[in-house]
Design a protein around this motif. Structure first.
Motif, PDB file in Angstrom:
ATOM      1  N   LEU A 134      48.346  37.510  30.103  1.00  0.00           N
ATOM      2  CA  LEU A 134      47.163  38.023  30.800  1.00  0.00           C
ATOM      3  C   LEU A 134      45.931  38.081  29.905  1.00  0.00           C
ATOM      4  CD1 LEU A 134      48.696  41.019  32.823  1.00  0.00           C
ATOM      5  CD2 LEU A 134      48.083  38.766  33.691  1.00  0.00           C
ATOM      6  N   SER A 135      46.124  38.089  28.605  1.00  0.00           N
ATOM      7  CA  SER A 135      45.013  38.343  27.677  1.00  0.00           C
ATOM      8  C   SER A 135      43.869  37.339  27.768  1.00  0.00           C
ATOM      9  CB  SER A 135      45.545  38.397  26.237  1.00  0.00           C
ATOM     10  OG  SER A 135      46.411  39.487  26.070  1.00  0.00           O
ATOM     11  N   PRO A 136      44.111  36.010  27.787  1.00  0.00           N
ATOM     12  CA  PRO A 136      42.975  35.069  27.731  1.00  0.00           C
ATOM     13  C   PRO A 136      41.981  35.237  28.873  1.00  0.00           C
ATOM     14  CG  PRO A 136      45.033  33.942  27.231  1.00  0.00           C
ATOM     15  CD  PRO A 136      45.407  35.300  27.718  1.00  0.00           C
ATOM     16  N   HIS A 137      42.447  35.206  30.113  1.00  0.00           N
ATOM     17  CA  HIS A 137      41.522  35.316  31.241  1.00  0.00           C
ATOM     18  C   HIS A 137      40.981  36.731  31.393  1.00  0.00           C
ATOM     19  CE1 HIS A 137      43.153  31.470  33.382  1.00  0.00           C
ATOM     20  NE2 HIS A 137      42.241  31.204  32.476  1.00  0.00           N
ATOM     21  N   TRP A 138      41.752  37.725  30.946  1.00  0.00           N
ATOM     22  CA  TRP A 138      41.257  39.103  30.976  1.00  0.00           C
ATOM     23  C   TRP A 138      40.051  39.250  30.056  1.00  0.00           C
ATOM     24  CZ3 TRP A 138      42.006  43.596  33.572  1.00  0.00           C
ATOM     25  CH2 TRP A 138      41.562  44.769  32.980  1.00  0.00           C
TER      26      TRP A 138
ATOM     27  N   TRP B 247      35.761  40.022  31.123  1.00  0.00           N
ATOM     28  CA  TRP B 247      34.890  41.126  30.726  1.00  0.00           C
ATOM     29  C   TRP B 247      33.821  40.710  29.730  1.00  0.00           C
ATOM     30  CZ3 TRP B 247      35.068  44.782  34.023  1.00  0.00           C
ATOM     31  CH2 TRP B 247      36.249  45.045  34.713  1.00  0.00           C
ATOM     32  N   LEU B 248      33.925  39.516  29.181  1.00  0.00           N
ATOM     33  CA  LEU B 248      32.865  38.990  28.315  1.00  0.00           C
ATOM     34  C   LEU B 248      31.963  38.005  29.056  1.00  0.00           C
ATOM     35  CD1 LEU B 248      34.948  38.379  25.049  1.00  0.00           C
ATOM     36  CD2 LEU B 248      33.464  40.323  25.590  1.00  0.00           C
TER      37      LEU B 248
ATOM     38  N   LYS C 230      34.658  33.584  40.341  1.00  0.00           N
ATOM     39  CA  LYS C 230      35.870  32.806  40.093  1.00  0.00           C
ATOM     40  C   LYS C 230      36.700  33.422  38.969  1.00  0.00           C
ATOM     41  CE  LYS C 230      33.745  28.793  39.670  1.00  0.00           C
ATOM     42  NZ  LYS C 230      33.562  27.326  39.508  1.00  0.00           N
ATOM     43  N   ALA C 231      36.030  34.003  37.971  1.00  0.00           N
ATOM     44  CA  ALA C 231      36.758  34.667  36.883  1.00  0.00           C
ATOM     45  C   ALA C 231      37.514  35.889  37.400  1.00  0.00           C
ATOM     46  CB  ALA C 231      35.788  35.066  35.776  1.00  0.00           C
ATOM     47  N   ILE C 232      36.880  36.655  38.288  1.00  0.00           N
ATOM     48  CA  ILE C 232      37.558  37.808  38.894  1.00  0.00           C
ATOM     49  C   ILE C 232      38.761  37.346  39.707  1.00  0.00           C
ATOM     50  CG2 ILE C 232      37.308  39.690  40.555  1.00  0.00           C
ATOM     51  CD1 ILE C 232      34.377  39.889  39.752  1.00  0.00           C
ATOM     52  N   LYS C 233      38.577  36.265  40.451  1.00  0.00           N
ATOM     53  CA  LYS C 233      39.664  35.756  41.291  1.00  0.00           C
ATOM     54  C   LYS C 233      40.861  35.328  40.442  1.00  0.00           C
ATOM     55  CE  LYS C 233      38.355  32.951  44.477  1.00  0.00           C
ATOM     56  NZ  LYS C 233      37.945  31.707  45.191  1.00  0.00           N
ATOM     57  N   ARG C 234      40.601  34.662  39.321  1.00  0.00           N
ATOM     58  CA  ARG C 234      41.700  34.234  38.449  1.00  0.00           C
ATOM     59  C   ARG C 234      42.508  35.429  37.950  1.00  0.00           C
ATOM     60  NH1 ARG C 234      37.964  30.301  36.463  1.00  0.00           N
ATOM     61  NH2 ARG C 234      37.288  31.776  34.861  1.00  0.00           N
ATOM     62  N   VAL C 235      41.802  36.455  37.483  1.00  0.00           N
ATOM     63  CA  VAL C 235      42.495  37.637  36.959  1.00  0.00           C
ATOM     64  C   VAL C 235      43.283  38.331  38.066  1.00  0.00           C
ATOM     65  CG1 VAL C 235      42.130  39.945  35.996  1.00  0.00           C
ATOM     66  CG2 VAL C 235      40.918  37.982  35.035  1.00  0.00           C
ATOM     67  N   ARG C 236      42.717  38.420  39.253  1.00  0.00           N
ATOM     68  CA  ARG C 236      43.435  39.042  40.372  1.00  0.00           C
ATOM     69  C   ARG C 236      44.695  38.261  40.730  1.00  0.00           C
ATOM     70  NH1 ARG C 236      41.136  38.704  45.118  1.00  0.00           N
ATOM     71  NH2 ARG C 236      42.776  40.047  45.942  1.00  0.00           N
ATOM     72  N   TYR C 237      44.604  36.948  40.753  1.00  0.00           N
ATOM     73  CA  TYR C 237      45.784  36.130  41.042  1.00  0.00           C
ATOM     74  C   TYR C 237      46.882  36.374  40.004  1.00  0.00           C
ATOM     75  CZ  TYR C 237      43.261  33.326  44.543  1.00  0.00           C
ATOM     76  OH  TYR C 237      42.577  32.902  45.649  1.00  0.00           O
ATOM     77  N   GLU C 238      46.496  36.433  38.743  1.00  0.00           N
ATOM     78  CA  GLU C 238      47.484  36.596  37.679  1.00  0.00           C
ATOM     79  C   GLU C 238      48.136  37.975  37.725  1.00  0.00           C
ATOM     80  OE1 GLU C 238      45.192  33.613  34.519  1.00  0.00           O
ATOM     81  OE2 GLU C 238      45.337  35.756  34.124  1.00  0.00           O
ATOM     82  N   ILE C 239      47.322  39.013  37.929  1.00  0.00           N
ATOM     83  CA  ILE C 239      47.880  40.367  37.986  1.00  0.00           C
ATOM     84  C   ILE C 239      48.788  40.519  39.203  1.00  0.00           C
ATOM     85  CG2 ILE C 239      47.303  42.804  38.250  1.00  0.00           C
ATOM     86  CD1 ILE C 239      44.758  42.288  36.686  1.00  0.00           C
ATOM     87  N   THR C 240      48.354  39.996  40.333  1.00  0.00           N
ATOM     88  CA  THR C 240      49.162  40.098  41.547  1.00  0.00           C
ATOM     89  C   THR C 240      50.485  39.359  41.390  1.00  0.00           C
ATOM     90  OG1 THR C 240      47.119  40.207  42.840  1.00  0.00           O
ATOM     91  CG2 THR C 240      49.147  39.738  44.040  1.00  0.00           C
ATOM     92  N   PHE C 241      50.485  38.277  40.644  1.00  0.00           N
ATOM     93  CA  PHE C 241      51.714  37.519  40.421  1.00  0.00           C
ATOM     94  C   PHE C 241      52.766  38.369  39.711  1.00  0.00           C
ATOM     95  CE2 PHE C 241      54.327  34.551  37.920  1.00  0.00           C
ATOM     96  CZ  PHE C 241      54.760  33.693  38.917  1.00  0.00           C
TER      97      PHE C 241
ATOM     98  N   ARG D 249      37.640  50.624  33.041  1.00  0.00           N
ATOM     99  CA  ARG D 249      38.108  49.456  32.292  1.00  0.00           C
ATOM    100  C   ARG D 249      39.187  49.835  31.288  1.00  0.00           C
ATOM    101  NH1 ARG D 249      32.906  46.418  30.038  1.00  0.00           N
ATOM    102  NH2 ARG D 249      34.574  45.239  29.016  1.00  0.00           N
ATOM    103  N   THR D 250      39.008  50.975  30.604  1.00  0.00           N
ATOM    104  CA  THR D 250      39.982  51.392  29.595  1.00  0.00           C
ATOM    105  C   THR D 250      41.325  51.725  30.228  1.00  0.00           C
ATOM    106  OG1 THR D 250      38.195  52.263  28.211  1.00  0.00           O
ATOM    107  CG2 THR D 250      40.434  53.029  27.741  1.00  0.00           C
TER     108      THR D 250
END
Length: 414
Positions: free
Chosen positions: A253-257, A261-262, A312-323, A402-403
């Motif tokens: 999860l780290s790379p897209h996370w 946020w950056l 699109k960045a938010i969508k990627r992170v949501r897909y990964e977390i939901t997985f 966020r924290t």
């Protein structure tokens, strides 16, 4: 006269120890019974026989009770075994145990959605098919470091599929918004323009559907799904994917996370005023510089592109977390609700920008100046959407949110 010392009484014995007198009495009783037995042997024999019969009856009664108890045990059904746990024991499961079944299930869903699309080309079926393909592509990109995918062009082919299926989405959005604008109070030239646009979009949608149908029925598309199934079935041979899932998920999860946020889209500002009140079309003054023209200016176009990329960045992170939501002790969808809300509002803003850009490409300069009602409606829509997403953006940027979200996601408990 000498005083007499009191005679001490003997210490009392514990209840379990009989006294001497008691022992004497018991001895006399025994002697008496012995004498009686010697005096009347027949009576003694009779007593013994009766005692044996009584003991025999008691034994038979105990055996009967025992048999009855055993019979009850046999007839009584055993308690039902508790069902196996439905939740995943992630502390013992490897990443392969978590990933492989999920991905293979997604492939089954793709086949179901494709069959539904080929039957009727309904908007909802197209949406489900498009989202499932995009989710699969995002997840495979995330798992690329641990999956041994033998086909280098696999992800590229997936991108081609999502592009073809996604092309019809913009057309459907343009059609929906154009029909909505036609229901508003607009001048006759504006209504005629929107009617022409609607006809063009309807024809464009038919072309997209034919393209999607051709792709889904092609042999190459079937081979792609076969390669995917084979790759996912054989992708769990590497030692790294045999490690515990809870140890590897934070690293995946780290790379897209971090990229989310950056992202520079968090700090984009647009030169838009506050949302205005509902428009009175009869009171609108002609404007020289239309909103349609403004959003296509290079400076604003770049800002809208950055905001779209943030979505699109938010969508990627949501897909990964939901997985990986099964790895967490509480519903993950609740925790990422602010991100989902912001993604939706950024999508609404992007749809308006796409509509304005589409109009700008088809309007002549004179029309852009004359279509005052249409410009005013789009101006209000854009400003309102921009103001609404500010609340969700502030919520997501809150340091406490966020924290806590980061600490929770990077410590999966199973």
């Amino acid at each position: 006269m000498e005083s007499m010392e009191p005679v001490a009484s003997p210490p009392s014995l514990p209840p379990s120890v009989p006294s001497v007198d008691s022992q004497t009495v018991d001895s006399q009783t025994v002697n008496s019974q012995t004498a009686d037995s010697q005096a009347d042997p027949a009576q003694a024999s009779s007593n013994l026989t009766n005692s044996n019969l009584t003991n025999s009856n008691l034994t038979n009664s105990n055996l009967a009770n025992s048999n009855l108890a055993n019979s009850n045990l046999i007839d009584t059904p055993l308690p039902e075994a508790s069902p196996p746990p439905t939740t995943l024991n992630t502390t013992l499961n490897t990443l392969a145990d978590v990933v492989q079944p999920h991905l293979l299930t997604n492939l089954k869903h793709l086949n179901k959605y494709e069959e539904a699309v080929l039957k009727g080309f309904e908007v909802e079926d197209l949406h489900d098919l498009r989202v499932t393909w995009r989710q699969l592509r995002v997840i495979l990109q995330m798992l690329a470091p641990v999956l041994a995918l033998s086909k280098p062009k696999l992800l590229k082919n997936l991108q081609t599929v999502t592009t073809v299926i996604g092309g019809i989405r913009d057309t459907d959005v343009l059609l929906e918004q154009s029909n909505h604008l036609r229901s508003q109070f607009l001048s006759l030239p504006e209504q005629l323009f929107l009617a022409k646009v609607t006809d063009q979009l309807t024809q464009q949608r038919a072309k997209h559907l034919k393209k999607i149908q051709k792709m889904l029925l092609a042999t190459r598309h079937d081979r792609l799904k076969q390669h995917l199934h084979q790759a996912l079935t054989q992708a769990c041979d590497r030692p790294v994917i045999q490690q515990p899932a809870i140890a590897l998920v934070p690293e995946l999860l780290s790379p897209h996370w971090a990229a989310l946020w950056l992202h520079p889209g968090w700090w984009v500002e647009l030169p838009l005023p506050a949302a205005i009140d509902p428009i009175d079309p009869t009171a609108i003054e002609p404007i020289d510089h239309s909103t349609i023209r403004t959003v296509t200016a290079p400076s604003l176009a770049a800002a809208f592109h950055t905001l779209h990329d943030l979505r699109k960045a938010i969508k990627r992170v949501r897909y990964e977390i939901t997985f990986f939501k099964a790895l967490y002790p509480r519903p993950v969808l609740t925790a990422i609700e602010p991100l989902k809300a912001l993604q939706g509002k950024l999508g609404d803003l992007q749809d308006t920008v796409v509509l304005m850009t589409y109009f700008d490409q088809r309007l002549k300069p004179k029309q852009k100046r004359r279509f005052t009602q249409l410009n005013a409606l789009l101006d209000q829509q854009l400003q309102t959407q921009w103001q609404k997403l500010q609340i969700d953006r502030a919520t997501c940027l809150d340091i406490t949110y966020r924290t806590e979200l980061r600490q929770w996601l990077f410590q999966p408990q199973g």
